[in-house]
Design a protein around this motif. Structure first.
Motif, short mmCIF file in Angstrom:
data_model
loop_
_atom_site.label_atom_id
_atom_site.label_comp_id
_atom_site.label_asym_id
_atom_site.label_seq_id
_atom_site.Cartn_x
_atom_site.Cartn_y
_atom_site.Cartn_z
N MET A 207 26.15 -6.05 -4.40
CA MET A 207 25.81 -5.79 -5.80
C MET A 207 27.02 -5.30 -6.58
O MET A 207 27.23 -5.69 -7.73
CB MET A 207 24.66 -4.79 -5.88
N VAL A 208 27.85 -4.45 -5.96
CA VAL A 208 29.10 -4.04 -6.59
C VAL A 208 30.01 -5.25 -6.76
O VAL A 208 30.61 -5.47 -7.83
CB VAL A 208 29.81 -2.95 -5.76
N GLU A 209 30.11 -6.06 -5.73
CA GLU A 209 30.94 -7.26 -5.74
C GLU A 209 30.53 -8.21 -6.86
O GLU A 209 31.38 -8.83 -7.53
CB GLU A 209 30.82 -7.94 -4.38
N ASP A 210 29.22 -8.33 -7.09
CA ASP A 210 28.68 -9.24 -8.11
C ASP A 210 28.64 -8.62 -9.50
O ASP A 210 28.21 -9.29 -10.46
CB ASP A 210 27.27 -9.68 -7.72
N GLY A 211 29.05 -7.35 -9.63
CA GLY A 211 29.04 -6.70 -10.93
C GLY A 211 27.66 -6.33 -11.44
O GLY A 211 27.45 -6.18 -12.65
N VAL A 212 26.69 -6.16 -10.54
CA VAL A 212 25.32 -5.82 -10.94
C VAL A 212 25.28 -4.44 -11.59
O VAL A 212 24.62 -4.23 -12.61
CB VAL A 212 24.37 -5.89 -9.74
N ALA A 213 25.98 -3.48 -10.98
CA ALA A 213 26.02 -2.11 -11.49
C ALA A 213 27.17 -1.39 -10.81
O ALA A 213 27.73 -1.88 -9.83
CB ALA A 213 24.69 -1.40 -11.23
#
Length: 287
Positions: A207-213
């Motif tokens: 999720m960090v990698e994908d820029g989710v939050a």
């Protein structure tokens, strides 16, 4: 009739005096056992002794009822596994590497009586793999402690296919005597705690990698929404990103691609951003 009061073995050995091994030694000292820690060389042994003494002093300063001199008198550090000769329980706490653990367990078994118990603190390697190194695999059990050991309430007891029938109950008694809560699981990759913990942590990293939050907001989602005391990314920093990566790679081999480590995790480890111990992971650590 009086209730049975659990107690730890009179003599407990710990192979490896790093963060986990020192914490395990600390716990058994405070529970009343004589403890011997064996390290690879004299420098490492001296560092382990200092680490345990500091941890014991910290417990005393926080109100534990004991005497520092008496507690330290029950601690021995050594560099030869022969020091384990009279111990009824030896816990292996070397790094999470199959070849290293196999060699260590065989070396320990060669020094012990036939009825002594060997426990591994492995967090992900199946006991069946470790048991292959032993002449008495029925005397092997998993005792998976959590970091930091003095503050952690949980110990995972892992029962191998060849583990002697009376050992799980004995192990539960030892864990209860430490003031901790045992859970018992069958031997399988990652057991219960690492398998669940790594699954959540890997998804949080993706999720960090994908820029989710942000890392902080992802952690808050789990802390406030699901009552986790510490979010998965901060926990990864505390455990060590290199440790998380090693466990994930082990689980990927055993359970398939759903445990494949994210590229971000591999890159951070390669860059030396290992979490609290290096000063930087998903968070900045000043001390």
């Amino acid at each position: 009739m009086s209730a049975h009061i659990p107690h730890t073995p009179a003599r407990v050995g710990v192979l490896g005096g790093g963060r986990m091994g020192s914490g395990i030694a600390h716990a058994f000292l405070l529970a009343g056992s004589d403890v011997t820690v064996v390290e690879r060389d004299q420098d490492a042994a001296s560092a382990a002794e200092a680490r345990i003494a500091e941890s014991v002093d910290r417990s005393l300063s926080r109100g534990f009822d004991g005497n520092a001199a008496e507690l330290r008198s029950r601690l021995t550090v050594a560099t030869d596994a022969a020091a384990f000769g009279l111990h009824g329980l030896v816990i292996e706490a070397v790094p999470e590497d199959l070849d290293l653990k196999v060699e260590a367990l065989a070396r320990v078994e060669a020094q012990l009586a036939s009825d002594a118990v060997i426990a591994s603190n492995t967090s992900s390697i199946p006991l069946a793999r470790l048991a292959e190194a032993l002449e008495r695999p029925e005397r092997l059990i998993g005792l998976h402690f959590f970091n930091p050991v003095p503050a952690s309430a949980l110990v995972e007891i892992v029962v191998g296919a060849q583990t002697s029938g009376e050992l799980p109950a004995m192990a539960r008694g030892w864990v209860e005597a430490l003031g901790k809560t045992p859970i018992t699981v069958a031997d399988s990759p990652g057991f219960a705690s690492s398998r669940l913990g790594v699954a959540i942590a890997l998804e949080a990293i993706r999720m960090v990698e994908d820029g989710v939050a942000s890392a902080a907001d992802i952690d808050l989602a789990m802390e406030l929404g699901y009552r986790h005391p510490t979010g998965p990314l901060k926990t990864t920093d505390i455990v060590g990103l290199d440790v998380r990566l090693g466990i994930a790679e082990q689980l990927e081999r055993e359970l398939g691609p759903r445990f494949a480590p994210p590229r971000l995790l591999r890159d951070m480890v390669a860059e030396g951003h290992l979490g609290r111990k290096s000063g930087r992971g998903f968070y900045e650590w000043n001390d």
